[in-house]
Every structure is written in structure tokens, then in C-alpha cells.
Design a protein around this motif. Structure first.
Motif, PDB file in Angstrom:
ATOM      1  N   THR A 281       0.681  -1.277   0.155  1.00 49.28           N
ATOM      2  CA  THR A 281      -0.083   0.031  -0.097  1.00 49.28           C
ATOM      3  C   THR A 281       0.717   1.281   0.057  1.00 49.28           C
ATOM      4  O   THR A 281       1.662   1.371   0.820  1.00 49.28           O
ATOM      5  N   GLY A 282       0.755   2.125  -0.921  1.00 47.20           N
ATOM      6  CA  GLY A 282       1.384   3.297  -0.871  1.00 47.20           C
ATOM      7  C   GLY A 282       2.220   3.644  -1.854  1.00 47.20           C
ATOM      8  O   GLY A 282       2.931   4.414  -2.124  1.00 47.20           O
ATOM      9  N   LYS A 283       2.892   2.172  -2.172  1.00 47.15           N
ATOM     10  CA  LYS A 283       3.967   2.077  -3.173  1.00 47.15           C
ATOM     11  C   LYS A 283       3.525   2.040  -4.522  1.00 47.15           C
ATOM     12  O   LYS A 283       2.494   1.874  -4.948  1.00 47.15           O
ATOM     13  N   PRO A 284       4.559   2.230  -5.749  1.00 45.24           N
ATOM     14  CA  PRO A 284       4.123   2.271  -6.801  1.00 45.24           C
ATOM     15  C   PRO A 284       3.818   0.978  -7.623  1.00 45.24           C
ATOM     16  O   PRO A 284       4.523   0.029  -7.362  1.00 45.24           O
ATOM     17  N   CYS A 285       2.846   0.959  -8.357  1.00 42.07           N
ATOM     18  CA  CYS A 285       2.702  -0.325  -9.065  1.00 42.07           C
ATOM     19  C   CYS A 285       3.686  -0.579  -9.953  1.00 42.07           C
ATOM     20  O   CYS A 285       4.096   0.099 -10.841  1.00 42.07           O
TER      21      CYS A 285
ATOM     22  N   ASP B 136       1.243   3.590 -10.933  1.00 42.18           N
ATOM     23  CA  ASP B 136       0.202   4.203 -10.051  1.00 42.18           C
ATOM     24  C   ASP B 136       0.426   3.635  -8.616  1.00 42.18           C
ATOM     25  O   ASP B 136       0.841   2.838  -8.350  1.00 42.18           O
ATOM     26  N   THR B 137      -0.368   4.558  -7.595  1.00 42.93           N
ATOM     27  CA  THR B 137      -0.311   3.918  -6.275  1.00 42.93           C
ATOM     28  C   THR B 137      -0.889   2.924  -5.856  1.00 42.93           C
ATOM     29  O   THR B 137      -2.275   2.939  -6.264  1.00 42.93           O
TER      30      THR B 137
ATOM     31  N   ARG C  47      -3.413   0.872  -3.913  1.00 41.85           N
ATOM     32  CA  ARG C  47      -4.320   1.088  -2.795  1.00 41.85           C
ATOM     33  C   ARG C  47      -4.744  -0.083  -1.920  1.00 41.85           C
ATOM     34  O   ARG C  47      -4.528  -1.233  -2.084  1.00 41.85           O
TER      35      ARG C  47
ATOM     36  N   CYS D  83      -4.321  -2.089  -7.619  1.00 40.90           N
ATOM     37  CA  CYS D  83      -3.989  -1.147  -8.528  1.00 40.90           C
ATOM     38  C   CYS D  83      -5.154  -0.580  -9.440  1.00 40.90           C
ATOM     39  O   CYS D  83      -5.876  -1.193 -10.092  1.00 40.90           O
TER      40      CYS D  83
END
Length: 288
Positions: free
Chosen positions: A244-248, A253-254, A256, A268
């Protein structure tokens, strides 16, 4: 939680270590872990280990016609010890040790469970299907019997149930838990809330390939690793779960999260939900 790939690798690692060894003693330090009484634990003393396999997320140590079945639950693990302590372990709420298996060369296994919620289970049975959780397992997703037609039949039976829950239910498909269901749905570019009955032929083919490819790749990466290396290997290859909060890693994208009472899922939005965030009721309440 150890899932199919980790339990598969654990079984392979332990098979190499336990092959031909005799069990001298089994000590239970957390009495809540032992779920059976017949055969008694004492029946394992002097038995020879014949094989180590798995059924879904259950680990099966076959020893002279008996089966020591382990379900590691959310926080359980198996640790190899080249030499076990001479004195039997004492029950303690402060120790993660649940069960110790002592072998004839004074090596052994420590079966541990972290945290305060104790769900680890140990069964001693004459046949694996005497364990209710094994008797009710769905098909194994890496066997030849798990065809795309089998998956289609499973989804048809589930009606409008959300696909995330269907993948995780052990009576429907064996071995997939919270982490790999997140990973499979990300690979399939599919919302975790998508109803099972809404999948068309293309969706079905995509989901089937994601199940086989995601689990198969994880098993291949884990094969040959020692038990001590498996957790790190799993974590390092997750695309969305627990990120969570890291880039896909696919689109940037972040990642979630949707939170539930005792668990959460990660996804994502760009890859899986057309860019639309899923409702997270728990977080919404916190923000009010």
C-alpha cells in the motif's frame, strides 16, 4: 500466511531433511495447537519419516503409516534446528514455540506461531482426509485436473460472489490465500469485487492463466530454498499485496488498500478498476 507456493517449498525442503529419519519425540508447548488425541502423540515415537507432501495449505509428514498434519494459519512457521535442546520446552505465553519434533540424530523442527491469536493446528491421523479441512478442500490449482472448464464450473456455482472471496475459499480452490489472490487479480487486471458470474470467456481465460502463471512462477522461485529463505523470497516478488502506498510495478500508479475487520486487500486502480478507487468503509469512517 504461508500459502500454496511456500507450503510446497517447505514440503520439498523438509522431505530432503527428514527422509529416512526417525521421530524420537514430539513435544507440545502450546496445547491449543493439538487437535487430535487418537492416535496419541506417543504413537509417533520410533516411527520413520517416509514422505513430506502438502494438501492445499496443509503440510503432511507421513511417518510409518501415520500422518502429522500441520496448518500454519496466519503466523505459523517451521524452523529447522541442527540440534534441539536437551530439556523439553515448557508452555509459555511469551514464547512463539508451539510444537517441537525431535529426530533420532538430535536435530529437529520447531513449529512456531507469532502473535497472540493462536490458530496453528497439529493433527495426528491415520489418513489425511480424517482432517476436516483437508476433506473439504477444493481442487488444487496446479494439478492437471484444474482445467479452464473446472474453473468455469466453480465460478458458475458461486453466482454473484466477489471473485476475491471465491479465490480465497479453500473449499472452492485449495491453497490460495489473501496474498496470492491479490497477486492473481492484479495479473489478470481484474477488480477483487468483480462478481464471479460476470466473467465472459475472455475474462475466464485471463483469470485461469493468471492463477496458473502466478502460482507456478512462485513455486518455481521457491523450489530448492531453505525454509528460512522463503518469507523473504515471497515478499520480494509481490506486485501489490502488502505494498500500500508504493508504485504499481506495471503502471506506476499508487497501490491502494481496502481494509476489513481482520484483514485487507491491495490493488492497483489503474490496472484493475479502470482508475476508480474501491470504497474502503473502514477508512471512510475514520476520516469522518
Amino acid at each position: 500466511m504461508p500459502e500454496l507456493p511456500e507450503v510446497e517449498a517447505l514440503a520439498l525442503d523438509l522431505k530432503g531433511r527428514l527422509d529416512g529419519r526417525a521421530i524420537t519425540m514430539v513435544h507440545v508447548a502450546a496445547f491449543s495447537a493439538l487437535k487430535t488425541y487418537d492416535p496419541p502423540l506417543s504413537a509417533l515415537s520410533g516411527t520413520l519419516v517416509d514422505d513430506v507432501t502438502r494438501h492445499g495449505k496443509f503440510l503432511d509428514i507421513e511417518t510409518s503409516g501415520l500422518h502429522v498434519i500441520l496448518h500454519l494459519a496466519r503466523a505459523g512457521w517451521v524452523r529447522w534446528r541442527d540440534e534441539v535442546p536437551k530439556l523439553p520446552p515448557k508452555p509459555s505465553n511469551k514464547s512463539p514455540l508451539a510444537v517441537r519434533v525431535v529426530l533420532d540424530d538430535e536435530s529437529g523442527l520447531d513449529i512456531t506461531e507469532a502473535g497472540t491469536k493462536k490458530s496453528l493446528a497439529l493433527y495426528v491421523v491415520r489418513a489425511p482426509h480424517e482432517v476436516p479441512g483437508i476433506a473439504s478442500l477444493g481442487p488444487d490449482p496446479l494439478t492437471e485436473d484444474f482445467t479452464i472448464e473446472a474453473l468455469a464450473a466453480i465460478l458458475a456455482q458461486q453466482g454473484g460472489k466477489q471473485i476475491k472471496g471465491v479465490l480465497r475459499h479453500q473449499g472452492t480452490i485449495a491453497g490460495i490465500g489473501n496474498a496470492y489472490s491479490d497477486e492473481i487479480l492484479h495479473a489478470a487486471r481484474m477488480s477483487p469485487f468483480k462478481p464471479s458470474s460476470s466473467l465472459d470467456e475472455d475474462d475466464l481465460a485471463t483469470l485461469y492463466a493468471a492463477i496458473r502463471d502466478t502460482l507456478g512462477a512462485a513455486v518455481d522461485r521457491s523450489r530448492g530454498l531453505a525454509a528460512s529463505e522463503l518469507k523473504g523470497e515471497k515478499k520480494s516478488h509481490l506486485a501489490v499485496h502488502a505494498r500500500t502506498g508504493k508504485p504499481c510495478p506495471v503502471c506506476g500508479d499508487t497501490v491502494r488498500e481496502v481494509s476489513f475487520a481482520d484483514s485487507s486487500l491491495q490493488y492497483c486502480a489503474t490496472c484493475q478498476t479502470g482508475g476508480k478507487p474501491l470504497a474502503d468503509r473502514r477508512m471512510s469512517k475514520l476520516l469522518k
